[in-house]
Motif scaffolding. Structure first.
Motif, short mmCIF file in Angstrom:
data_model
loop_
_atom_site.label_atom_id
_atom_site.label_comp_id
_atom_site.label_asym_id
_atom_site.label_seq_id
_atom_site.Cartn_x
_atom_site.Cartn_y
_atom_site.Cartn_z
N PHE A 1 0.79 -1.24 0.00
CA PHE A 1 0.00 0.00 0.00
C PHE A 1 0.81 1.28 0.00
O PHE A 1 0.46 2.23 -0.68
N VAL A 2 1.90 1.31 0.75
CA VAL A 2 2.71 2.53 0.76
C VAL A 2 3.51 2.63 -0.54
O VAL A 2 3.49 3.62 -1.24
N SER A 3 4.18 1.54 -0.87
CA SER A 3 4.88 1.52 -2.14
C SER A 3 3.86 1.21 -3.24
O SER A 3 3.12 0.24 -3.15
N GLN A 4 3.83 2.07 -4.23
CA GLN A 4 2.92 1.85 -5.36
C GLN A 4 3.61 1.04 -6.46
O GLN A 4 3.01 0.70 -7.46
N ALA A 5 4.91 0.77 -6.24
CA ALA A 5 5.72 0.22 -7.33
C ALA A 5 5.24 -1.15 -7.78
O ALA A 5 5.18 -1.42 -8.98
N ALA A 6 4.89 -2.00 -6.81
CA ALA A 6 4.52 -3.35 -7.19
C ALA A 6 3.24 -3.35 -8.03
O ALA A 6 3.15 -4.00 -9.07
N TRP A 7 2.26 -2.59 -7.57
CA TRP A 7 1.00 -2.47 -8.32
C TRP A 7 1.25 -1.83 -9.68
O TRP A 7 0.76 -2.30 -10.71
N LYS B 1 18.37 -5.94 -9.89
CA LYS B 1 17.40 -6.84 -9.26
C LYS B 1 15.98 -6.27 -9.36
O LYS B 1 15.04 -7.01 -9.64
N ILE B 2 15.86 -4.97 -9.15
CA ILE B 2 14.52 -4.36 -9.24
C ILE B 2 13.96 -4.52 -10.66
O ILE B 2 12.82 -4.94 -10.85
N LEU B 3 14.79 -4.20 -11.66
CA LEU B 3 14.32 -4.30 -13.04
C LEU B 3 13.91 -5.73 -13.36
O LEU B 3 12.86 -5.98 -13.93
N ALA B 4 14.77 -6.68 -12.98
CA ALA B 4 14.54 -8.06 -13.38
C ALA B 4 13.40 -8.71 -12.61
O ALA B 4 12.49 -9.27 -13.20
N ARG B 5 13.44 -8.58 -11.26
CA ARG B 5 12.47 -9.39 -10.52
C ARG B 5 11.25 -8.60 -10.05
O ARG B 5 10.28 -9.18 -9.61
N GLU B 6 11.33 -7.27 -10.11
CA GLU B 6 10.16 -6.52 -9.65
C GLU B 6 9.39 -5.86 -10.79
O GLU B 6 8.21 -5.62 -10.70
N MET B 7 10.09 -5.54 -11.89
CA MET B 7 9.40 -4.86 -12.97
C MET B 7 9.33 -5.68 -14.24
O MET B 7 8.68 -5.30 -15.21
N GLY B 8 10.01 -6.81 -14.23
CA GLY B 8 9.92 -7.70 -15.38
C GLY B 8 10.55 -7.14 -16.65
O GLY B 8 10.05 -7.33 -17.75
N ILE B 9 11.64 -6.42 -16.49
CA ILE B 9 12.34 -5.90 -17.65
C ILE B 9 13.63 -6.68 -17.81
O ILE B 9 14.32 -6.97 -16.84
N ARG B 10 13.94 -7.02 -19.03
CA ARG B 10 15.12 -7.83 -19.25
C ARG B 10 16.39 -6.97 -19.16
O ARG B 10 16.48 -5.93 -19.79
N VAL B 11 17.33 -7.41 -18.35
CA VAL B 11 18.61 -6.71 -18.23
C VAL B 11 19.65 -7.47 -19.04
O VAL B 11 20.04 -8.57 -18.69
N SER B 12 20.05 -6.88 -20.15
CA SER B 12 20.98 -7.58 -21.04
C SER B 12 22.37 -7.60 -20.45
O SER B 12 23.10 -8.57 -20.60
N CYS B 13 22.74 -6.50 -19.83
CA CYS B 13 24.09 -6.45 -19.29
C CYS B 13 24.09 -5.57 -18.05
O CYS B 13 23.45 -4.53 -18.02
#
Lengths: 510, 467
Positions: free
Chosen positions: A285-291, A320-332
């Motif tokens: 609820f406090v962090s809106q990032a996950a939603w 880690k945030i990009l990959a596991r929380e936002m689902g963005i592929r990190v190439s390098c």
């Protein structure tokens, strides 16, 4: 010798000076030639510091080279002791003066007999370590110095849960905002903050450090050595999981809980905090990032690739945030903290395709141009590389820039940090409707329209020399100069613009 | 001048604990000026980080500038300097193909006594690219003097003048449609010995000053430095030289002693008064009577009127940074400002003689006492003096601007005067634009009627207790 254009981390003395000037009432003296004291410029300009930066130079010049600098250094220390009345003076050489191999330690011993304040020599090898490592060492040195000095140490830990935050520094990347966010977190968890060092702390404080129940090291670059020292000497547990991103926040809070439980001394606290329900509430609820990551806005992240580069702490956390929380592929993912390569690789090996450990910006540039990611998350250097390649870049790590000292509240740590990072990531991509509209209207570029002159029947003719002269004028004012000159020429009825006409126009119109 | 001297100029000297930029910073403007050059700064991380951070040079200058970063092996002499530099220079030649490589020696190369001057000719012969060595180190020099060291070595590479005098009278057709010379469509140069001007200025300023001299029928045969290294001017016996920057005393000495040139000692062309005096000093040397300069200066003053009303009676304090202080102070006094103190890192009284004399005359003319001139100032003492004097404006290095501002003193960065175009008649306005900006800004802020937010009168105090 190596060819260098850019440095991700500064020379060692910068690290020492950052620690020194973060503390309250500490004066740093550089043993350095004229011009090596630009740290003052950086601090004053970037932090918009209102006070004179308490760092001065004891100048190394020809005279010193011929005669040695003992007298000058000692005199300078004593003068600053009298003028400023600091608690501590830290003497450091720079890369330049360290070659002289003068016995600065001896000068310091000599000066400390005469002066009222404490004087120490920052013991750092200027050709082995960089700014980050030197800051880590100097902080440890100061803490050790004061703890070893105070014989009557009050060894008892506080009854209530308590913590030291170690490693908040001046000129740090969003450190002030992060610190505020950490205070809020710890208040929520009903943990009293015993000390925050070095930023804003007094050097008399370190002797009270062992009173806290554990140490929190938000950035592993600076503070880890101090934490390990305190662990070894006083058995203090420490938490070095960076509280950045929802997952690591939870991890950090759980470790905090564990650290509080390790000490045998019972915790006497009125409030009982339920850590798990706190984590759950904050994350949802406090962090809106996950939603937000799961909302329709972020569907456009699908299939997008990124490259991440920065210091070890930020690059690893953001990856880690990009990959596991936002689902963005990190190439390098990469870092310039070569000294921390093992930890870094261990942390991110499951979250990216490729890892790069280098302090050569050209290598990073090559990877970016090979991968052609949709967005970069890096330092100011990667932002610059991105500009050339027309790839957007969000800045997530030092080396810092004036833009990273925003007046507004922009933490990277804590639950508010998760929101800020989500915003940064989202805004770094050209997204959603904007992406779509750009396709339809062929881009943002309106340059063509801007440079077209206002319609006039006769335009004066520029002769080759004046045209060349016009070419020498910086691009951002060139059009204005051209317009003004033509306006002037038209008014005077001049048909041919020569260099003289240009000068006359400048004189007449300015 | 027949004016009786009422006051003489005295120079004080303090401890030298002042803040200034390192002289290697000259790279930041010289690489732009000399378009086919490559600057290789031979120094440590400290040097590189300075250029990167304080001046933001690195990434933008990358094509024509680099650091040869000295590592532990270089310092302890385990590596062969010559081979190391050779590898780097061959790479530079391959990647960038410059017409000249300029090695900038630093404090470190001085301390480890690296023999750059000894290696350069050998390597130059071996790789076929001219290599110059300038010792722009902070042990001996301050800030802008870096340019001085570079120009002094460059002077050695100028070709010798072959036909000193008696060049055929050159005629150039120019359309020149201004009232000043309206009847003349043809501008002829007088027959005079060659004149070379030294000092690095952006090319549009070069062309402005060329034009000023052309109006007096004087032809400038070349500039040091030129836009391209290949276009260095010819020098030699019978060639007259004149400087445009106040910090070029070594270059001047080199031109006189080594190149046997005649130095025209003139004030510097900063401000309409300085520019006029500069031209007036050059003209008689060639037996030319300067024409219509008085009206021209008058016109410029006329056009500055709006600014002059702002600065008149306001006081200014120069902390001392870029060695242009005397010229700017002289111009500001002429504008009606009160100058309390001129700090300056280094003063060559001979090279600046004409400028100092003009300062003196200006003070007499404006009925002002001659300001205190402090060589090698001490910043802490200066701040103490400023607390007493409460100047309206401090022209200062970047490290002190915010703290002074927080204490209610208007500040302007001295480096802005280094990088702004301040030479010549037309640009006097730009100097005043810079000077008045903090004054106008403060006025604007006061007009916002929120003065309770900030301290109003200039109260200077220090945060630390003064014992």
């Amino acid at each position: 010798m190596k060819l260098a254009h850019w440095m991700y981390a500064g020379p060692a003395h910068i690290g020492t000076l950052r620690v020194a000037s973060s503390f309250k009432n500490v004066h740093a003296i550089m043993h350095a030639p004229l011009g090596d004291d630009y740290f003052n410029v950086m601090r004053s300009m970037l932090e918009r510091e209102r006070n004179f930066t308490p760092a001065t130079a004891s100048i190394v010049d020809r005279h010193v080279l011929a005669r040695g600098s003992r007298k000058r250094v000692v005199d300078h220390i004593i003068r600053k002791d009298k003028e400023e009345g600091p608690d501590l003076i830290i003497l450091t050489p720079t890369c330049t003066s360290s070659i002289l191999q003068e016995d600065l330690k001896n000068f310091v011993d000599r000066a400390s007999i005469i002066s009222d304040c404490n004087v120490i020599f920052a013991d750092v090898d200027h050709y082995q370590v960089n700014e980050i490592q030197a800051a880590d060492r100097t902080l440890e040195q100061v803490v050790r110095y004061y703890l070893e000095k105070s014989h009557t140490l009050d060894q008892f830990v506080t009854d209530a849960p308590s913590v030291n935050i170690i490693g908040i520094l001046t000129l740090g990347f969003h450190n002030r905002h992060d610190c505020r966010e950490l205070r809020r977190l710890l208040k929520d968890l009903d943990i009293r903050i015993n000390q925050i060092i070095p930023e804003g702390g007094s050097v008399e404080d370190p002797k009270n450090l062992p009173k806290a129940r554990f140490n929190l090291i938000p950035y592993r670059e600076v503070g880890l050595m101090t934490a390990m020292y305190l662990n070894k000497e006083f058995g203090m547990p420490y938490v070095s999981t960076t509280p950045m991103g929802a997952v690591d926040m939870a991890e950090c809070i759980r470790q905090i809980k564990k650290s509080l439980e390790t000490l045998a001394a019972p915790i006497l606290s009125s409030k009982r905090v339920d850590y798990e329900s706190y984590i759950d509430g904050q994350t949802r609820f406090v962090s809106q990032a996950a939603w937000f990551s799961r909302s329709i806005d972020c569907q456009n992240f699908t299939g997008k690739e990124t490259v991440v580069f920065g210091d070890a702490t930020h690059a690893a956390s953001i990856t880690k945030i990009l990959a596991r929380e936002m689902g963005i592929r990190v190439s390098c993912t990469g870092t310039y903290c070569k000294h921390d390569a093992e930890w870094f690789k261990e942390q991110i090996k499951d979250f990216c395709d490729e890892i790069i450990i280098t302090d050569d910006h050209a290598e990073v540039g090559d990877i970016i141009s090979r991968v052609e990611p949709s967005a970069i998350f890096g330092t100011q250097m990667e932002r610059h590389i991105g500009k050339r390649l027309e790839i957007p870049c969000g800045v997530i790590s030092a080396p810092a820039h004036i833009q990273n000292f925003s007046l507004g509240y922009r933490p990277f740590l804590g639950y508010e940090g998760t929101n800020q990072i989500a915003d940064l990531v989202y805004n770094s991509f050209a997204l959603g409707m904007e992406d779509h509209l750009l396709d339809i209207f062929c881009g943002h570029d309106t340059k063509e329209i801007m440079t077209k002159s206002l319609s006039t029947d006769i335009s004066p003719i520029w002769d080759p020399e004046s045209r060349q002269e016009l070419g020498k004028i910086p691009r951002f004012v060139r059009d204005e100069v051209k317009r003004n000159t033509e306006k002037f020429a038209r008014r005077k009825g001049i048909l041919n613009v020569t260099v003289e006409v240009m000068h006359a126009a400048k004189e007449a119109l300015s | 001048m027949s004016t009786k001297i009422v006051e003489t100029i005295t120079l004080e000297c303090e401890t030298g604990n002042y803040h200034s930029f390192c002289p290697i910073s000259c790279v930041s403007w010289l690489y732009q000026k000399i378009e086919d050059s490559f600057f290789l700064v031979v120094g440590t991380k400290t040097c590189g980080y300075f250029l990167q951070n304080a001046l933001g040079v690195m990434i933008f200058a990358e094509p024509r500038y680099a650091m040869a970063e000295l590592e532990e092996g270089d310092i302890s002499a385990h590596l062969n300097d010559y081979e190391e530099l050779k590898t780097l220079c061959i790479r530079i030649r391959k990647d960038r193909d410059p017409s000249v490589i300029i090695w900038i020696g630093t404090c470190t190369t001085e301390i480890i006594k690296m023999d750059l001057e000894g290696m350069a000719p050998k390597l130059e012969y071996e790789i076929g690219v001219p290599i110059l060595v300038a010792r722009a180190n902070g042990l001996d020099y301050a800030f802008t003097q870096g340019e001085d060291t570079v120009l002094a070595v460059m002077a050695h590479r100028c070709p010798d003048q072959e036909l000193p005098i008696g060049e055929s009278k050159e005629t150039k057709t120019k359309l020149f449609p201004f009232p000043l010379l309206k009847e003349k469509n043809l501008v002829e140069y007088a027959n005079h010995p060659p004149l070379v001007i030294f000092g690095s200025l952006p090319s549009n300023l070069v062309s402005q000053l060329d034009t000023e001299l052309r109006r007096q029928f004087i032809k400038v045969s070349g500039w040091l430095p030129a836009q391209r290294y290949a276009d260095l001017p010819s020098l030699g016996d019978g060639v007259y030289v004149c400087g445009v920057n106040p910090f070029l005393s070594r270059t001047a000495t080199t031109l006189i002693r080594r190149k046997k040139c005649e130095l025209i000692v003139a004030p510097f062309p900063i401000g309409p008064d300085g520019t006029r005096a500069w031209i007036e000093r050059i003209c008689p040397v060639f037996g030319i009577e300067a024409q219509s300069l008085e009206e021209r200066e008058e016109r410029i003053w006329e056009s500055l009127k709006d600014y002059l009303d702002l600065v008149r009676g306001k006081s200014v304090f120069f902390m001392g940074d870029n060695l242009i202080e005397i010229s700017i102070a002289r111009f500001l006094i002429r504008c009606g400002m009160i100058v309390y103190e001129i700090g300056i890192p280094y003063m060559d009284k001979r090279y600046q003689a004409a400028e100092l004399a003009l300062l003196q005359n200006t003070c007499i003319r404006m009925c002002m006492p001659i300001p205190r001139i402090v060589e090698k100032p001490d910043n802490s003492n200066q701040i103490r003096r400023m607390r007493e004097l409460q100047p309206d404006l401090a022209i200062t290095g970047m490290a002190h601007a915010n703290p002074l501002g927080a204490r209610g003193i208007g500040t302007k960065w001295s480096v802005e005067f280094t990088f702004a175009q301040i030479h010549g008649f037309a640009n006097a306005r730009d100097v005043l634009e810079l000077v008045t900006r903090p004054l106008r800004r403060n006025e604007n802020l006061d007009n916002l009627d929120r003065t309770t937010l900030v301290r109003k009168n200039n109260e200077l105090y220090t945060s630390t207790p003064v014992k």
